[in-house]
Design a protein around this motif. Structure first.
Motif, PDB file in Angstrom:
ATOM      1  N   GLU A   9       0.836  -1.208   0.000  1.00  0.00           N
ATOM      2  CA  GLU A   9       0.000   0.000   0.000  1.00  0.00           C
ATOM      3  C   GLU A   9       0.873   1.262   0.000  1.00  0.00           C
ATOM      4  O   GLU A   9       0.664   2.199   0.766  1.00  0.00           O
ATOM      5  N   LYS A  11       2.414   4.697  -0.665  1.00  0.00           N
ATOM      6  CA  LYS A  11       1.842   5.982  -1.086  1.00  0.00           C
ATOM      7  C   LYS A  11       2.920   7.049  -1.078  1.00  0.00           C
ATOM      8  O   LYS A  11       3.806   7.061  -0.213  1.00  0.00           O
ATOM      9  N   ARG A  25      -0.738   5.982  -5.110  1.00  0.00           N
ATOM     10  CA  ARG A  25      -1.939   5.964  -4.275  1.00  0.00           C
ATOM     11  C   ARG A  25      -2.131   4.629  -3.554  1.00  0.00           C
ATOM     12  O   ARG A  25      -3.202   4.368  -3.011  1.00  0.00           O
ATOM     13  N   VAL A  27       0.510   1.235  -3.835  1.00  0.00           N
ATOM     14  CA  VAL A  27       1.122   0.278  -4.752  1.00  0.00           C
ATOM     15  C   VAL A  27       1.558  -0.955  -3.970  1.00  0.00           C
ATOM     16  O   VAL A  27       2.158  -0.854  -2.908  1.00  0.00           O
ATOM     17  N   TYR A 220      -1.437   3.783  -9.549  1.00  0.00           N
ATOM     18  CA  TYR A 220      -1.751   2.391  -9.182  1.00  0.00           C
ATOM     19  C   TYR A 220      -1.077   1.440 -10.154  1.00  0.00           C
ATOM     20  O   TYR A 220      -0.826   1.792 -11.308  1.00  0.00           O
TER      21      TYR A 220
END
Lengths: 227, 421
Positions: A9, A11, A25, A27, A220
């Motif tokens: 996740e 960011k 956002r 990854v 993403y």
């Protein structure tokens, strides 16, 4: 296979003037040892931001990034610098030091790591042989073609036996013939010397040269393909 | 990164911009050279004056004069020739001697020159100033006859050439103007030159001078019409501080605090204090030029940092720590500073030599109201302290002014530095 890079996740938001830009956002990715991975996406998709994070050049604003199991957010600036010694960078614009010869440029990361002059000279000469520039070691970057400069850059990236090569549009600034030679060299290093390669590009054809490709869009990872 | 590698990396960056580095260095060279030149000339001057004074003033002597120190000019007190008897009775005093002097003229043939006429006891004077009150030509009589005259070297040869004004055996006339007589009256004294003193050099206080003529004390008393003397020179048993202080105190007490006692040692100390102040002042002026040089270093290093943002980004991407980046840029400033300082020391010494050769001939001091000159020859002195001080100062300036740009360079974030065009 051991996981070398893992993002959870991940960011990254940075300020462009007063406007926050969400480059990444959330990854998620895993890179395994010995892999040849490409990250494909149009400009603005966040791939360069991702590359900077994986390269320990920048810190994430959210989520976790583990390099060899270490959370990079917990590292100090000095520790990040030490971590970068284990990463081989290859840039679009080569980023060689203009006043140093090819040999000295390849020696530089080893000098930074504190190796003696004799050790690093020997290794630098071997590496230049590997990339096919043994006869041009005393040339300065300005005396070399783009393709040759990029090969010096690859030799430099390999100098400290990195855990992985991080390539940012490695053929973006050289002619197609040289580009082909470069990509063949990278493939050979990956297969013969088991060098892990993470390559970022917006060139679909180039991305397909890798074994696995992650497709990025708007911060993403939207798709993953095996080539 | 190894220190030697840091040094050579910094040196390589300097070599790339030789002219720029050279001009920056020139600022340091000029600053250090100015400092070294001024200090070595001052120290040379101090050495010259001190050695002259030490020759003119024996360290084991005191000079007693009327006037009781500060503001004592109003006092009616004056020293008398016979006061030597009082001083002689003080413990640790070997001998004392009264000096009467007037400014006047000596006439030989048609010409006259201005001199100081000094009345002394030849035997005592010789005892106190055994190394300087010595005849080069003729002989100084111990029991002088009335009309003998001993002359200083510059009375013998006043014009810096071989032409003698008067020499041993000449009959000369000395005269002084009695300003207390109404109307003014020129008193004259005719005598025979019996000896020419060896050159004393420079100037002296109390001791023999090249531009004086000496006559026996008894004769001076009648010639000047007074038994008040200008000073009494006291020779001590030794030059220990305790002896000097003790005798000084005893003399002051003997004259009820009216007499001033000057020791040559104290005089030399005062002189050395004065020179220390002058040196500090001159070094301060030179330091300003070094400050300018330091700003030059800072300016150039900031420009250099701006130009090499991308290089710094590359170095950081290759794993160089911020501290190492700082050391590289600081090394560049230090190399310029130290090299400039070393060249500056050499240049400063050469400058001092040249300056002394150009101005040295005119650097002279008029001796005691006499027209005859006594030149002092200055040899610039370059002490290890000055050399070390100059190099340390150069280093300090380069570190202080190189630190900010180096720090700025080291603080660059790798991502932004790499993106910089």
């Amino acid at each position: 296979m051991a996981v070398i890079v893992e993002a959870v996740e991940l960011k990254k938001t940075y300020m462009l003037g007063k406007v926050p830009v969400e480059a990444l956002r959330g990854v998620n990715l895993k890179v395994e040892e010995g892999e040849f991975l490409s990250i494909l996406g149009p400009s603005g998709s966040g791939k360069s931001t991702l590359l900077n994070l994986i390269g320990a050049l920048d810190k994430p604003t959210g989520g976790k990034l583990y390099i060899e199991g270490v959370d990079t957010a917990t590292l100090s600036d000095g520790q990040l610098a030490d971590l970068r010694r284990k990463i081989g960078f290859v840039f679009q614009f080569f980023n060689l030091i203009p006043r140093l010869t090819a040999l000295q440029n390849v020696e530089l990361p080893m000098a930074i790591a504190g190796l003696s002059g004799i050790e690093r000279r020997k290794r630098a000469e071997e590496l230049l042989e590997t990339v096919g520039l043994g006869d041009r070691k005393n040339h300065k970057p300005s005396e070399l073609s783009g393709g040759q400069q990029q090969r010096v850059a690859i030799a430099r990236a390999l100098a400290n036996n990195p855990r992985f090569l991080l390539m940012d549009e490695p053929t973006g600034n050289i002619d197609s013939k040289s580009a082909h030679e470069i990509i063949q060299l990278v493939k050979r290093l990956n297969i013969e010397q088991k060098v892990t390669v993470i390559m970022v590009t917006h060139d679909q054809k180039l991305a397909m040269e890798a074994v696995r490709t992650l497709h990025m869009l708007d911060g993403y990872i939207v798709k993953e393909t095996l080539n | 990164m190894r220190l030697s590698d840091i040094f050579f990396y910094a040196l390589g960056a300097i070599k790339l911009r030789k002219l720029r580095a050279g001009l920056t260095m020139l600022g340091v060279i000029i600053g250090i050279a100015a400092m070294v030149a001024l200090l070595s000339i001052t120290q040379g001057l101090q050495a010259a004056i001190t050695s002259q004074l030490q020759r003119g003033l024996a360290t084991d002597t005191l000079v007693v004069s009327a006037g009781g120190g500060f503001g004592g000019g109003n006092s009616r007190f004056s020293l008398l020739v016979n006061d030597t008897n009082i001083i002689d009775s003080i413990q640790n005093v070997t001998v004392s001697l009264a000096v009467i002097q007037r400014v006047g003229y000596i006439k030989c043939g048609e010409q006259a020159i201005r001199i100081t006429i000094v009345g002394i006891n030849f035997a005592a004077y010789k005892e106190i100033y055994s190394s300087t009150f010595m005849a080069e030509d003729g002989e100084i009589p111990v029991n002088p006859e009335d009309d003998v005259i001993v002359i200083g070297k510059r009375v013998n040869l006043p014009w810096n050439n071989e032409t003698a004004f008067c020499r041993t055996g000449d009959h000369v006339e000395i005269l002084w103007t009695n300003t207390t007589a109404r109307p003014l009256k020129n008193e004259t004294y005719t005598g025979r030159v019996v000896a020419v003193l060896r050159e004393v050099g420079g100037f002296s206080i109390g001791g023999p001078s090249d531009s004086s003529v000496y006559i026996p004390l008894e004769r001076a008393i009648t010639f000047f019409g007074t038994d008040k003397c200008e000073m009494i020179i006291v020779k001590l048993k030794d030059d220990n501080k305790a002896t000097i202080d003790g005798v000084s105190k005893a003399i002051k007490k003997a004259f009820g605090g009216e007499a001033a006692v000057t020791s040559s040692t104290a005089l030399l100390n005062v002189l050395s204090d004065v020179f220390a102040t002058v040196e500090l002042f001159l070094a301060g002026i030179a330091a300003i030029s070094l400050l300018v040089a330091g700003i030059g270093i800072m300016n150039i290093m900031i420009v250099s940092t701006m130009e090499r943002i991308r290089e710094i980004g590359i170095l950081k991407a290759l794993g160089m720590r911020s501290r190492t980046v700082l050391l590289i840029f600081l090394s560049e400033a230090i190399i310029i500073g130290i090299l400039g300082a070393i060249i500056g020391v050499g240049a400063g010494y050469v400058l001092a030599q040249v300056a002394v050769r150009i101005f040295g001939g005119d650097m002279s001091f008029a001796g005691q109201g006499a027209a005859v000159r006594g030149a002092i020859i200055i040899t610039p002195v370059l002490t290890p302290n000055v050399i070390i001080g100059a190099v340390v100062f150069g280093l300090l300036v380069s570190v202080v002014f190189g630190l900010y740009p180096a720090w700025k360079a080291s603080k660059l974030r790798p991502v932004e530095a790499l993106r910089y065009e």
